[in-house]
Design an enzyme around this catalytic site. Structure first.
Site, PDB file in Angstrom:
ATOM      1  N   CYS A   9       0.854  -1.175   0.000  1.00 10.56           N
ATOM      2  CA  CYS A   9       0.000   0.000   0.000  1.00 10.56           C
ATOM      3  C   CYS A   9       0.897   1.233   0.000  1.00 10.56           C
ATOM      4  O   CYS A   9       2.122   1.107  -0.048  1.00 10.56           O
ATOM      5  CB  CYS A   9      -0.918  -0.036   1.219  1.00 10.56           C
ATOM      6  SG  CYS A   9      -2.367   0.978   0.969  1.00 10.56           S
ATOM      7  N   CYS A  83      -4.167  -0.733  -2.432  1.00 15.00           N
ATOM      8  CA  CYS A  83      -4.385   0.712  -2.501  1.00 15.00           C
ATOM      9  C   CYS A  83      -5.038   1.060  -3.838  1.00 15.00           C
ATOM     10  O   CYS A  83      -5.421   0.179  -4.591  1.00 15.00           O
ATOM     11  CB  CYS A  83      -3.059   1.443  -2.331  1.00 15.00           C
ATOM     12  SG  CYS A  83      -1.729   0.729  -3.319  1.00 15.00           S
ATOM     13  N   CYS A  91       4.281   0.103  -7.778  1.00 14.87           N
ATOM     14  CA  CYS A  91       4.928  -1.012  -7.082  1.00 14.87           C
ATOM     15  C   CYS A  91       6.031  -1.596  -7.959  1.00 14.87           C
ATOM     16  O   CYS A  91       5.837  -1.761  -9.168  1.00 14.87           O
ATOM     17  CB  CYS A  91       3.922  -2.117  -6.761  1.00 14.87           C
ATOM     18  SG  CYS A  91       2.709  -1.618  -5.552  1.00 14.87           S
TER      19      CYS A  91
END
Length: 145
Positions: A9, A83, A91
């Site tokens: 997240c 998220c 990411c």
């Protein structure tokens, strides 16, 4: 053989912490679970409270950086962003095979109102995350406690 799962997240302060805790609770020794954030922040105290209501103490957890895990060469079967879409796209790609999944949940830190109103909103997110973990583990044939 257990499954290695990373929940990611933005700040590793709420959603990914809840997902990690529920995955550990429901997966037992069939999973190795960690969580991390793109920009580690401070643990969300509303999340600590609502997790305690479920008998899970995360008050001593520290927030961690996904980039530190990446630099260490850690590998996972599943990297799950919990998220929003924009943050999930930031990411890193982990080495080796990992399936990237995206489970968007509302941000508990965006909850407003009185303490009770905020906690009610965070409880709803908490319960959605737990339900999603259970559903995912059923698909993986991991026994749910």
């Amino acid at each position: 053989m257990y499954k290695k799962i990373l929940f990611v997240c933005v700040h590793n302060s709420a959603r990914s912490q809840m997902a990690e805790a529920f995955a550990k609770k429901h997966g037992g020794d069939k999973v190795f679970v960690e969580s991390a954030g793109l920009e580690p922040g401070e643990l969300n105290q509303d999340v600590v409270k609502v997790m305690a209501e479920k008998g899970i103490d995360i008050s001593g957890n520290k927030t961690k950086s996904v980039f530190d895990f990446f630099k260490e060469g850690r590998t996972y079967n599943y990297v799950i962003a919990v998220c929003d879409k924009e943050a999930a796209e930031k990411c890193p790609i982990f080495p080796g095979f990992s399936e990237r999944l995206h489970w968007p949940f509302p941000d508990p830190s965006a909850a407003t109102g009185s303490e009770e109103e905020r906690l009610e909103k965070v409880r709803k997110i908490r319960d959605e995350i737990e339900d999603k973990i259970k559903e995912f583990f059923k698909k993986l044939n991991i026994i749910i406690d």
